[in-house]
Motif scaffolding. Sequence first.
Motif, PDB file in Angstrom:
ATOM      1  N   LEU A 252       0.826  -1.211   0.000  1.00  0.00           N
ATOM      2  CA  LEU A 252       0.000   0.000   0.000  1.00  0.00           C
ATOM      3  C   LEU A 252       0.859   1.259   0.000  1.00  0.00           C
ATOM      4  O   LEU A 252       0.568   2.223  -0.712  1.00  0.00           O
ATOM      5  N   TRP A 256      -0.165   3.613  -3.064  1.00  0.00           N
ATOM      6  CA  TRP A 256      -1.316   4.422  -2.644  1.00  0.00           C
ATOM      7  C   TRP A 256      -0.828   5.635  -1.877  1.00  0.00           C
ATOM      8  O   TRP A 256       0.056   5.522  -1.021  1.00  0.00           O
ATOM      9  N   PRO A 262      -8.474   3.002  -0.508  1.00  0.00           N
ATOM     10  CA  PRO A 262      -7.285   2.247  -0.907  1.00  0.00           C
ATOM     11  C   PRO A 262      -7.572   1.319  -2.077  1.00  0.00           C
ATOM     12  O   PRO A 262      -8.716   0.889  -2.271  1.00  0.00           O
ATOM     13  N   PRO A 263      -6.542   0.978  -2.859  1.00  0.00           N
ATOM     14  CA  PRO A 263      -6.744   0.086  -4.001  1.00  0.00           C
ATOM     15  C   PRO A 263      -6.968  -1.359  -3.581  1.00  0.00           C
ATOM     16  O   PRO A 263      -6.677  -1.748  -2.446  1.00  0.00           O
TER      17      PRO A 263
END
Length: 286
Positions: A252, A256, A262-263
């Motif tokens: 992350l 990100w 978040p992805p």
Amino acid sequence: MSDALNIPGWRHLYSGKVRDLYASQDPADTCILVVASDRVSAFDFVLSPGIPDKGALLTTLSRWWFAQLDFPNHLAEGAIPDAVADRAMLAQSLEMLPIECVVRGYITGTGWAEYQQSGTVCGIPLPSGLENGDRLPEPLFTPAYKAPMGEHDENITFERVVELVDAERATELRDASLAIYAKAAAIAEQHGLILADTKFEFGTDASGILRLADEVLTSDSSRYWDAATWESGSTPTERMASFDKQIVRDWLASNWDKQGEPPTLPDEIVERTADRYRELIERLTA
């Protein structure tokens, strides 16, 4: 966020980032059913997808640690519904204290970031010359205030803990946390592992007895490292390869900017994290 189940005989009370709580529909039964989901959180966000079998793995680890520790805990006697038997604990109903009792035996993470700036960890002065991943001169009690859902937990001083729970209880929390950490770190060391840091949660029962609650010494609440690799590794990444969701945090951090949602986690990150959870349990309980 919640994937709470419909469990016959139990009423859903609350869903946290990774656990769901249920109360018995029998008014005479005051126990709480604590169900660990496969959800995974990082940076105060619940991520997608979850980690397969994570709830069962962490429940197994918590139960194992409760059996190793000579400290009152929240476990209660009784039948656990078959649907969640592998990932649930039956617990006494406690008055939970609003303190995350963090103990750090090694310097890394947010502690390392603060140390680089000010030579302190949670405001506690430390000797100069420490490197990322080094053992601290002695374990530190660095409490945090448990923020309401959706807000960030806040590091606080011991003096603030005193204000929140009174001096006697604050001292009891600190002393218990340091003692439990010391025993757990010694057990981990016997299995070739380093317990770098962990966080405990406590509550009081109807008699005012302090009890260790929630999960304990799991991969979600603790950093474990391989002792031999920590000794021989030439980089922080090698020395501190964790048996936890650090793989998720690292991915992350690289993918990100902490803005917005978040992805989605890639399959490889999910699989590697699940493997590390399993490996830790195998190492500790072998």
